[in-house]
Design a protein around this motif. Structure first.
Motif, PDB file in Angstrom:
ATOM      1  N   GLU A  66       0.858  -1.215  -0.051  1.00 18.83           N
ATOM      2  CA  GLU A  66       0.039  -0.042   0.157  1.00 18.83           C
ATOM      3  C   GLU A  66       0.677   1.370  -0.155  1.00 18.83           C
ATOM      4  N   CYS A  67       2.129   1.258  -0.348  1.00 17.43           N
ATOM      5  CA  CYS A  67       3.016   2.550  -0.670  1.00 17.43           C
ATOM      6  C   CYS A  67       2.715   3.238  -1.692  1.00 17.43           C
ATOM      7  N   ASP A  68       2.967   4.402  -1.626  1.00 17.70           N
ATOM      8  CA  ASP A  68       2.510   5.318  -2.718  1.00 17.70           C
ATOM      9  C   ASP A  68       3.831   5.525  -3.345  1.00 17.70           C
ATOM     10  N   PHE A  69       3.744   5.284  -4.891  1.00 17.98           N
ATOM     11  CA  PHE A  69       5.010   5.681  -5.516  1.00 17.98           C
ATOM     12  C   PHE A  69       4.876   6.504  -6.738  1.00 17.98           C
ATOM     13  N   SER A  70       3.543   7.070  -6.523  1.00 19.04           N
ATOM     14  CA  SER A  70       3.161   7.885  -7.647  1.00 19.04           C
ATOM     15  C   SER A  70       3.791   9.025  -7.950  1.00 19.04           C
ATOM     16  N   ARG A  71       4.767   9.713  -6.995  1.00 19.09           N
ATOM     17  CA  ARG A  71       5.126  11.085  -6.925  1.00 19.09           C
ATOM     18  C   ARG A  71       7.048  10.518  -7.219  1.00 19.09           C
ATOM     19  N   CYS A  72       7.199   9.491  -7.150  1.00 16.01           N
ATOM     20  CA  CYS A  72       8.741   9.039  -7.119  1.00 16.01           C
ATOM     21  C   CYS A  72       9.357   9.552  -8.481  1.00 16.01           C
ATOM     22  N   VAL A  73      10.512  10.007  -8.185  1.00 15.96           N
ATOM     23  CA  VAL A  73      11.369  10.285  -9.171  1.00 15.96           C
ATOM     24  C   VAL A  73      12.962   9.569  -8.984  1.00 15.96           C
ATOM     25  N   LEU A  74      13.569   9.357 -10.340  1.00 17.45           N
ATOM     26  CA  LEU A  74      15.043   8.792 -10.128  1.00 17.45           C
ATOM     27  C   LEU A  74      16.082   9.963 -10.522  1.00 17.45           C
ATOM     28  N   SER A 129      19.696   4.341  -3.513  1.00 13.74           N
ATOM     29  CA  SER A 129      19.281   4.849  -2.315  1.00 13.74           C
ATOM     30  C   SER A 129      17.921   5.346  -2.664  1.00 13.74           C
ATOM     31  N   PHE A 130      17.145   5.324  -1.273  1.00 13.59           N
ATOM     32  CA  PHE A 130      15.749   6.009  -1.542  1.00 13.59           C
ATOM     33  C   PHE A 130      15.454   6.716  -0.519  1.00 13.59           C
ATOM     34  N   ALA A 131      14.309   7.725  -0.861  1.00 15.63           N
ATOM     35  CA  ALA A 131      13.899   8.634   0.209  1.00 15.63           C
ATOM     36  C   ALA A 131      12.215   8.138   0.695  1.00 15.63           C
ATOM     37  N   PHE A 132      11.984   8.246   1.864  1.00 16.39           N
ATOM     38  CA  PHE A 132      10.813   7.519   2.041  1.00 16.39           C
ATOM     39  C   PHE A 132      10.240   8.066   3.382  1.00 16.39           C
ATOM     40  N   VAL A 133       9.031   7.746   3.755  1.00 19.59           N
ATOM     41  CA  VAL A 133       8.245   8.199   4.885  1.00 19.59           C
ATOM     42  C   VAL A 133       7.655   6.827   5.563  1.00 19.59           C
ATOM     43  N   VAL A 134       8.297   6.671   6.709  1.00 21.50           N
ATOM     44  CA  VAL A 134       7.869   5.425   7.460  1.00 21.50           C
ATOM     45  C   VAL A 134       6.354   5.862   8.168  1.00 21.50           C
ATOM     46  N   ARG A 135       5.506   4.925   7.999  1.00 19.98           N
ATOM     47  CA  ARG A 135       4.115   4.799   8.745  1.00 19.98           C
ATOM     48  C   ARG A 135       4.358   4.079  10.051  1.00 19.98           C
ATOM     49  N   GLU A 136       5.012   3.099  10.026  1.00 19.04           N
ATOM     50  CA  GLU A 136       5.026   2.402  11.362  1.00 19.04           C
ATOM     51  C   GLU A 136       6.440   1.786  11.528  1.00 19.04           C
ATOM     52  N   SER A 137       6.857   1.697  12.744  1.00 25.70           N
ATOM     53  CA  SER A 137       8.193   1.078  12.954  1.00 25.70           C
ATOM     54  C   SER A 137       7.740   0.374  14.361  1.00 25.70           C
ATOM     55  N   SER A 159       4.945   4.549   3.880  1.00 23.22           N
ATOM     56  CA  SER A 159       3.507   4.891   3.221  1.00 23.22           C
ATOM     57  C   SER A 159       4.067   5.751   1.827  1.00 23.22           C
ATOM     58  N   ASP A 160       5.241   6.481   1.842  1.00 26.24           N
ATOM     59  CA  ASP A 160       5.742   6.979   0.569  1.00 26.24           C
ATOM     60  C   ASP A 160       7.083   6.900   0.142  1.00 26.24           C
ATOM     61  N   VAL A 161       7.449   6.489  -1.168  1.00 18.04           N
ATOM     62  CA  VAL A 161       8.747   6.420  -1.555  1.00 18.04           C
ATOM     63  C   VAL A 161       8.600   7.518  -2.642  1.00 18.04           C
ATOM     64  N   PHE A 162       9.553   8.705  -2.458  1.00 21.99           N
ATOM     65  CA  PHE A 162       9.253   9.695  -3.367  1.00 21.99           C
ATOM     66  C   PHE A 162      10.608  10.135  -4.178  1.00 21.99           C
ATOM     67  N   ASP A 163      11.633   9.284  -3.954  1.00 22.19           N
ATOM     68  CA  ASP A 163      12.932   9.633  -4.436  1.00 22.19           C
ATOM     69  C   ASP A 163      13.792   8.064  -4.481  1.00 22.19           C
ATOM     70  N   VAL A 164      14.003   7.778  -5.616  1.00 26.61           N
ATOM     71  CA  VAL A 164      15.217   6.687  -5.711  1.00 26.61           C
ATOM     72  C   VAL A 164      16.352   7.196  -6.428  1.00 26.61           C
TER      73      VAL A 164
END
Length: 210
Positions: A66-74, A129-137, A159-164
């Protein structure tokens, strides 16, 4: 470090792993030649990695459900000025398999991209590498039993991965924010332990009075 500067789940973080980027090959009229498609893993499951001298971290299988990849860039080295692809245009694709988060991208015919392709061919680019937002840890407080051990943070949901990015220095980054977050969580854990011991002590005192 100030305890009131805690980073809770829900803020952006960045990690780098030492997994080489690969450049695909394809056959043409001249024989075998390299294409402009690159692939690699931006994150892997079940791999414990040390964050400074503060804690270890592990991404759990299912973290990208259920992670959102829609805004992700390389990008290259997380630099928005060196854009190589994006999911919304179809030039970057992200897939989750049993190993982790895999990406594929068709690089543009730009000066930066051509330079990066050459660096990949030479083996000079050494990781992703990737930039992300943690929803639960979740934390395992291993140092409670053995002070020589580092505590373990398990990333359960992202919840989100917005940069690889393809990167030049493949090392897990440790930031002061990570350290503050770990320290704050440790303080919460200590307070919970102290409260549990106090409740147990009060219960024993009540039994003695009775």
């Amino acid at each position: 470090m100030s305890k009131n500067k805690r980073q809770p789940d829900g803020l952006s973080e960045r990690r780098i792993i030492a997994i080489p980027v690969t450049l695909e090959r394809r056959a043409d009229e001249d024989g075998e030649s390299e294409s402009r498609r690159i692939s690699g893993y931006a994150a892997v499951f079940n791999q414990k990695t040390r964050i400074g001298n503060y804690f270890e971290e592990e991404i759990m299988p299912g973290a990208f459900d259920e992670c959102d990849f829609s805004r992700c860039v390389l990008n290259f080295n997380h630099d928005d000025n060196i854009l190589l692809g994006r999911t919304s245009s179809g030039t970057l694709s992200l897939d989750v398999d049993e190993k982790g988060l895999r990406f594929e991208a068709d690089l543009p015919n730009t000066t930066h991209a051509n330079d990066i392709l050459e660096l990949i061919r030479r083996g000079d680019i050494e990781g992703c590498s990737f930039a992300f937002v943690v929803r639960e840890s979740a934390w395992e407080w291993l140092s409670d039993e053995d002070p020589a051990q580092l505590d373990l943070r398990k990333i359960v949901k992202i919840s989100d991965v917005f940069d690889v990015s393809v990167v030049t220095h493949p090392a897990y980054e440790q930031t002061s924010v990570d350290a503050r977050s770990a320290e704050a969580d440790r303080e919460d854990h200590k307070r919970a332990q102290e409260a549990a011991r106090a409740e147990q002590f009060n219960g024993l005192c009540s039994m003695c009075i009775d």
